[in-house]
Scaffold this active site. Structure first.
Site, short mmCIF file in Angstrom:
data_model
loop_
_atom_site.label_atom_id
_atom_site.label_comp_id
_atom_site.label_asym_id
_atom_site.label_seq_id
_atom_site.Cartn_x
_atom_site.Cartn_y
_atom_site.Cartn_z
N GLY A 12 23.93 64.63 18.33
CA GLY A 12 23.24 63.80 17.35
C GLY A 12 23.40 62.32 17.62
O GLY A 12 23.72 61.55 16.71
N ARG A 15 20.23 58.35 16.72
CA ARG A 15 19.97 57.49 15.57
C ARG A 15 21.27 57.15 14.84
O ARG A 15 22.26 57.85 14.95
CB ARG A 15 19.02 58.19 14.57
CG ARG A 15 17.65 58.55 15.11
CD ARG A 15 16.86 59.33 14.07
NE ARG A 15 15.59 59.78 14.55
CZ ARG A 15 14.45 59.09 14.44
NH1 ARG A 15 14.47 57.91 13.85
NH2 ARG A 15 13.31 59.57 14.91
N ASP A 63 19.00 71.57 19.82
CA ASP A 63 19.29 71.89 18.43
C ASP A 63 20.64 72.62 18.42
O ASP A 63 20.74 73.76 18.89
CB ASP A 63 18.18 72.77 17.86
CG ASP A 63 18.41 73.15 16.39
OD1 ASP A 63 19.54 72.96 15.89
OD2 ASP A 63 17.47 73.66 15.77
N VAL A 64 21.67 71.98 17.90
CA VAL A 64 23.01 72.55 18.00
C VAL A 64 23.23 73.75 17.09
O VAL A 64 24.30 74.36 17.12
CB VAL A 64 24.10 71.48 17.72
CG1 VAL A 64 24.12 70.44 18.83
CG2 VAL A 64 23.91 70.83 16.36
N SER A 140 32.72 62.87 6.27
CA SER A 140 32.20 61.97 5.25
C SER A 140 33.22 61.82 4.14
O SER A 140 33.95 62.77 3.82
CB SER A 140 30.90 62.50 4.67
OG SER A 140 30.47 61.71 3.57
N TYR A 153 26.11 69.95 1.51
CA TYR A 153 26.56 68.90 2.43
C TYR A 153 28.05 68.62 2.25
O TYR A 153 28.80 68.53 3.23
CB TYR A 153 25.75 67.62 2.16
CG TYR A 153 26.13 66.45 3.01
CD1 TYR A 153 25.71 66.34 4.33
CD2 TYR A 153 26.92 65.41 2.49
CE1 TYR A 153 26.06 65.24 5.11
CE2 TYR A 153 27.25 64.31 3.25
CZ TYR A 153 26.83 64.23 4.56
OH TYR A 153 27.18 63.14 5.33
N ALA A 155 30.30 70.64 1.02
CA ALA A 155 31.07 71.81 1.49
C ALA A 155 31.21 71.79 3.00
O ALA A 155 32.28 72.09 3.55
CB ALA A 155 30.38 73.10 1.03
N ALA A 156 30.14 71.43 3.70
CA ALA A 156 30.20 71.37 5.17
C ALA A 156 31.19 70.31 5.63
O ALA A 156 32.01 70.55 6.54
CB ALA A 156 28.82 71.07 5.74
N LYS A 157 31.16 69.14 4.99
CA LYS A 157 32.06 68.06 5.40
C LYS A 157 33.51 68.38 5.03
O LYS A 157 34.44 68.01 5.76
CB LYS A 157 31.62 66.74 4.75
CG LYS A 157 30.27 66.24 5.24
CD LYS A 157 30.24 66.04 6.75
CE LYS A 157 28.94 65.41 7.22
NZ LYS A 157 28.90 65.25 8.70
#
Length: 241
Positions: A12, A15, A63-64, A140, A153, A155-157
Site C-alpha cells: 500500500g 498514496r 491486492d494483498v 492506528s 477497522y 478490530a483490525a488495528k
C-alpha cells in the site's frame, strides 16, 4: 538514518502515509518493492519520484487479500535480491458503517486487508528475512480508544497489536524485530473537512494534525540499526491526542 543497500517491501505504498514511507526509505538508501491495487497517475508519479531519488525500485499492482498476489509480490523481491531486510505492512481499508448495518462482506473487506493480509505477507516473506531484519506494521491510535461506525477497522488495528507482540517474541530469537507504528489523525492528499480539522486541533496537544512524512521518519528509524533493541513495541505518533 542510512539504509544503504537494504531491501524493503512496502504494501500500500502509492498514496498517503504509504507513499511517504516509500519515499523516505528510498531517500535513506533502501531499494524498494511496493504495491497498489490500482495503477494510474499516483503509481506513475511515484515511479518518477523514485527514479529521481535513485536505487532499484518497483511499483507493482497487487491486492494483498489475494494469496496469489502476495506470492507474486514477495516473489518479485526474491527474484531481485534473494532477501528482504525490511517489511512494512501499510495496506489497509476503511469504511464508516453503523454496527447494526455492518455486513459480513464489509467486515471481511476491512479485516482481511488490514489484519489477515499483514499476517500472510509476513509469513510469505519469512524465508527472505534474516538476522537484523525489521518488520513494521502500520496500525492506528483508534485501536486503543475505539471509534463509532468503525468497529471493523478498529478490530483490525487492535489485532495488529497482538500480532506484533506475539511475532516479536516468536521471531526475536532469529534476530527479526517486529514493531508497530500507530498514527493519530494525519493530513493526506484526500483532504480533511475544515470542521473535522478544527475538532482534531482541539483534541491534539500539539494543536494540529500530523503529516505523512512524520509517520515515515519513525518507520525509517525502526528499519535501521539505531532501533536494534526495539522489539514488540507500539509507537504512537499522534501529537498527544
Amino acid at each position: 538514518m542510512r539504509l544503504n543497500g537494504k531491501t524493503a517491501l512496502v504494501t500500500g505504498g502509492v498514496r498517503g502515509i504509504g507513499r511517504a514511507i516509500v519515499l523516505d526509505l528510498a531517500k535513506a538508501g533502501a531499494n524498494i518493492v511496493t504495491c497498489t491495487r490500482q495503477g494510474g497517475e499516483p503509481a506513475t508519479t511515484l515511479e518518477k519520484e523514485l527514479r529521481e531519488i535513485g536505487g532499484e525500485h518497483h511499483v507493482a499492482t497487487a491486492d494483498v487479500t489475494r494469496p496469489q498476489d502476495i506470492d507474486a509480490l514477495v516473489g518479485e523481491c526474491e527474484r531481485r535480491w534473494g532477501r528482504l531486510d525490511i517489511v512494512v505492512n501499510n495496506a489497509g481499508a476503511i469504511s464508516h458503517v453503523p454496527f447494526a448495518e455492518l455486513t459480513a462482506h464489509e467486515w471481511h473487506k476491512v479485516v482481511d486487508t488490514g489484519l489477515t493480509a499483514t499476517a500472510m505477507v509476513i509469513q510469505r516473506a519469512l524465508p527472505l528475512l534474516g538476522e537484523g531484519s525489521s518488520v513494521i506494521n502500520i496500525g492506528s491510535k483508534v485501536a486503543t480508544v475505539g471509534l463509532p461506525l468503525r468497529v471493523h477497522y478498529t478490530a483490525a488495528k487492535a489485532g495488529l497489536i497482538g500480532l506484533t507482540r506475539s511475532l516479536a517474541k516468536e521471531l526475536g530469537g532469529r534476530g527479526i524485530r517486529v514493531n508497530l507504528v500507530a498514527p493519530g489523525p494525519v493530513e493526506t492528499e484526500a483532504g480533511v473537512p475544515d470542521d473535522v480539522r478544527e475538532r482534531y486541533r482541539r483534541m491534539i496537544a500539539i494543536g494540529r494534525m500530523g503529516r505523512p512524512e512524520e509517520i515515515a521518519t519513525v518507520v525509517t528509524f525502526l528499519a535501521g540499526e539505531q532501533a536494534a533493541f526495539i522489539n514488540g513495541e507500539t509507537i504512537n505518533v499522534d501529537g498527544g491526542i
